[in-house]
Design a protein around this motif. Structure first.
Motif, PDB file in Angstrom:
ATOM      1  N   GLU A  33      29.640  24.909  19.692  1.00 21.13           N
ATOM      2  CA  GLU A  33      30.947  25.527  19.539  1.00 21.13           C
ATOM      3  C   GLU A  33      30.997  26.293  18.219  1.00 21.13           C
ATOM      4  OE1 GLU A  33      35.668  24.258  19.435  1.00 21.13           O
ATOM      5  OE2 GLU A  33      34.157  22.774  19.955  1.00 21.13           O
ATOM      6  N   ASP A  50      39.466  33.929  17.605  1.00 22.13           N
ATOM      7  CA  ASP A  50      40.341  34.303  18.726  1.00 22.13           C
ATOM      8  C   ASP A  50      40.198  35.774  19.117  1.00 22.13           C
ATOM      9  OD1 ASP A  50      41.345  31.802  19.175  1.00 22.13           O
ATOM     10  OD2 ASP A  50      43.163  32.097  17.976  1.00 22.13           O
ATOM     11  N   LYS A  53      37.436  35.773  21.711  1.00 26.50           N
ATOM     12  CA  LYS A  53      37.533  34.929  22.905  1.00 26.50           C
ATOM     13  C   LYS A  53      37.999  35.752  24.099  1.00 26.50           C
ATOM     14  CE  LYS A  53      37.631  30.285  21.152  1.00 26.50           C
ATOM     15  NZ  LYS A  53      38.353  29.027  21.013  1.00 26.50           N
ATOM     16  N   ASP A 168      34.347  31.524  25.879  1.00 33.56           N
ATOM     17  CA  ASP A 168      35.065  30.393  25.293  1.00 33.56           C
ATOM     18  C   ASP A 168      34.648  30.102  23.849  1.00 33.56           C
ATOM     19  OD1 ASP A 168      36.478  29.865  27.699  1.00 33.56           O
ATOM     20  OD2 ASP A 168      34.700  28.852  28.500  1.00 33.56           O
TER      21      ASP A 168
END
Length: 195
Positions: A33, A50, A53, A168
């Motif tokens: 991640e 973000d 994403k 993701d």
């Protein structure tokens, strides 16, 4: 002559069927991640995890004063982008983290990118606006990538890999970005992740 023509038609038909069946299946090889970040790009805009994403992206670690692998890595990434364009892949980003943020201010990164024949500069995000300690820790935690200042020179020691990050924010694969770059595999993987 007829026999050769029939064979050619059969071979073409078989290759069409295999292509239509989508014989390529994406297989993730990593599962890391990406840590959250808030940094500055070459246009002096704030970007964060973000921002990226929702679509896959290719990441790399470079710096503008690099006198070893960064120039070929950047050139090779332009070749990857050309191949993505040729295959009609549109929904992606190329993200280059500077590992010499003290030197690589937004205007320096902008000029660096201009020195390459970039097919579509709007897809490129060259990032800075953090300190050396941050990028060294971030590279290791988020990409399992080694970055370290060389105390005996103005160079930064780092790996020559590209990293595929899914929509993701998970690193799912890495590739050589310096020599023997697997352009076709990268394109096939990006196509699979943008479907």
């Amino acid at each position: 002559m007829k026999k050769k023509s029939v064979m050619l038609v059969l071979i073409l038909a078989l290759s069409s069927v295999l292509t239509a069946c989508g014989s390529y299946k994406f297989e993730p090889e990593m599962n890391i991640e990406v840590q959250d970040f808030s940094v500055t790009n070459q246009k002096n805009e704030q970007v964060s995890l973000d921002t990226f994403k929702g679509k896959p992206w290719l990441a790399m670690f470079i710096f503008t004063n690099c006198n070893t692998i960064c120039p070929p890595m950047t050139f090779n990434m332009t070749e990857v982008q050309k191949a993505l364009q040729d295959e009609g892949v549109e929904d992606y980003q190329i993200v280059a983290f500077s590992i010499d943020p003290e030197v690589d201010k937004p205007d320096v990164l902008t000029n660096y990118l201009k020195s390459y024949s970039v097919p579509d500069a709007s897809k490129w995000q060259l990032l800075t606006g953090y300190d050396q300690k941050f990028i060294e820790q971030f590279a290791m935690k988020s990409f399992n990538s080694h970055v370290k200042n060389d105390p005996n020179s103005d160079q930064v020691i780092h790996m020559g890999s590209y990293y595929l990050v899914n929509a993701d924010g998970i690193v799912v694969k890495d590739y050589s970005g310096n020599t023997e770059v697997p352009v076709e595999t990268i394109v096939a993987d990006m196509k699979a992740l943008t479907k």
